[in-house]
Design an enzyme around this catalytic site. Structure first.
Site, short mmCIF file in Angstrom:
data_model
loop_
_atom_site.label_atom_id
_atom_site.label_comp_id
_atom_site.label_asym_id
_atom_site.label_seq_id
_atom_site.Cartn_x
_atom_site.Cartn_y
_atom_site.Cartn_z
N SER A 6 -28.07 18.25 45.53
CA SER A 6 -27.29 16.96 45.08
C SER A 6 -26.49 17.37 43.94
O SER A 6 -27.09 18.56 43.04
CB SER A 6 -28.12 15.87 44.11
OG SER A 6 -26.75 14.78 43.98
N TYR A 32 -33.01 11.51 37.26
CA TYR A 32 -32.39 12.03 38.88
C TYR A 32 -31.65 13.22 38.88
O TYR A 32 -32.20 14.29 39.39
CB TYR A 32 -31.46 11.15 40.03
CG TYR A 32 -31.28 11.06 41.11
CD1 TYR A 32 -32.04 11.44 41.82
CD2 TYR A 32 -29.64 12.17 41.62
CE1 TYR A 32 -31.78 11.74 43.02
CE2 TYR A 32 -29.70 12.21 43.05
CZ TYR A 32 -30.68 12.00 43.89
OH TYR A 32 -30.07 12.52 44.80
#
Length: 265
Positions: A150, A160
């Site tokens: 990502s 994350y």
């Protein structure tokens, strides 16, 4: 055959194993690769969704599709996937590590066991699958590993970002190490993409707090990333917009970068 080399007419199709294949980017990878004539091994927890997708792809593209219903956080299930990756009789040419989930940004109030599962699924599981896939790929002198990361890897965003940064760092090293031996490793770093990922976080469409120009469509993300992987790139950042965002984020002061990472979910 190197993954950068086009297949000759009449050559057998490549076999691609995709985790998290039942929805989102995983299903889009399956659709685009099926259209290219690849044989697929689809892995996810949702047996019904996997079987439905497999039936659709077989009917539409006349390809071979295997289904492995597996929870990759369960050792016995994960071992079945590893056995499929290591078989020499029906070798896997491309591994796409796509399985994952998100958590709220409030690390301090998140359930720590959920955080541990998050870390395991994003880092330990793909590490184990890569390790299993690498040896037969290196023996053949060809192969391709795609790790779905990502742009959060470049912008502080709770745990994350941390797990995605690990994927990017490993992919960069592994591509340099194994690329000359015919096995390329690519980290795909999309920005906000229209899939069911945010809905699974309990956030209805339109409530993520992200302007429309920052959203990408899954078909574009997948097609760009497959092109970059076939070119042997270690990192793929689909869309010019996010290439610019990542370039700017590298020079942002940590406090500002952290505030930027708080936008959306």
């Amino acid at each position: 055959m190197s993954p950068q080399t086009p297949r000759a007419a009449g050559a057998p199709s490549r076999t691609v194993l995709i985790t998290g294949a039942s929805s989102g980017l995983g299903a889009e990878y399956a659709a685009q690769l099926a259209a290219q004539g690849a044989s697929l091994v689809l892995v996810a927890r949702d047996t019904e969704a996997l079987e439905a997708l497999a039936a659709e792809l077989r009917a539409r593209h006349r390809i071979h599709v295997e289904v492995i219903a597996a929870d990759l956080l369960v050792a016995a299930d994960r071992d079945r996937v590893i056995r499929r990756l290591t078989t020499r009789e029906q070798p896997v040419d491309t591994l796409i590590n796509n399985a994952g989930f998100g958590l709220p940004l409030e690390f301090e109030t998140n359930d720590i066991e959920a955080e541990a599962r998050h870390l395991q699924l994003h880092n330990e599981v793909p590490m184990r699958l890569r390790h299993a896939a690498l040896q037969p790929m290196l023996e053949r002198g060809s192969g391709q590993i795609i790790n779905v990361a990502s742009v959060a890897a470049f912008i502080p965003r709770s745990t994350y970002s941390a797990v995605k940064q690990w994927l990017v760092t490993f992919s960069r090293w592994a591509n340099g190490r194994y690329g000359p031996q015919g096995v390329t490793v690519t980290a795909v770093c999309p920005g906000y993409t229209h899939t069911n990922f945010h809905e699974r976080l309990g956030l209805p469409p339109g409530e993520e707090g992200i302007p429309g120009w920052m959203w990408l469509e899954a078909p574009r993300v997948v097609s760009d990333s497959l092109r970059d992987a076939d070119r042997g790139k270690s990192v793929s950042i689909p869309s010019f917009t996010y290439k610019v965002i990542v370039a700017v984020a590298r020079f942002a002061p940590p406090a500002l970068a952290a505030r930027l990472g708080e936008r959306g979910r």
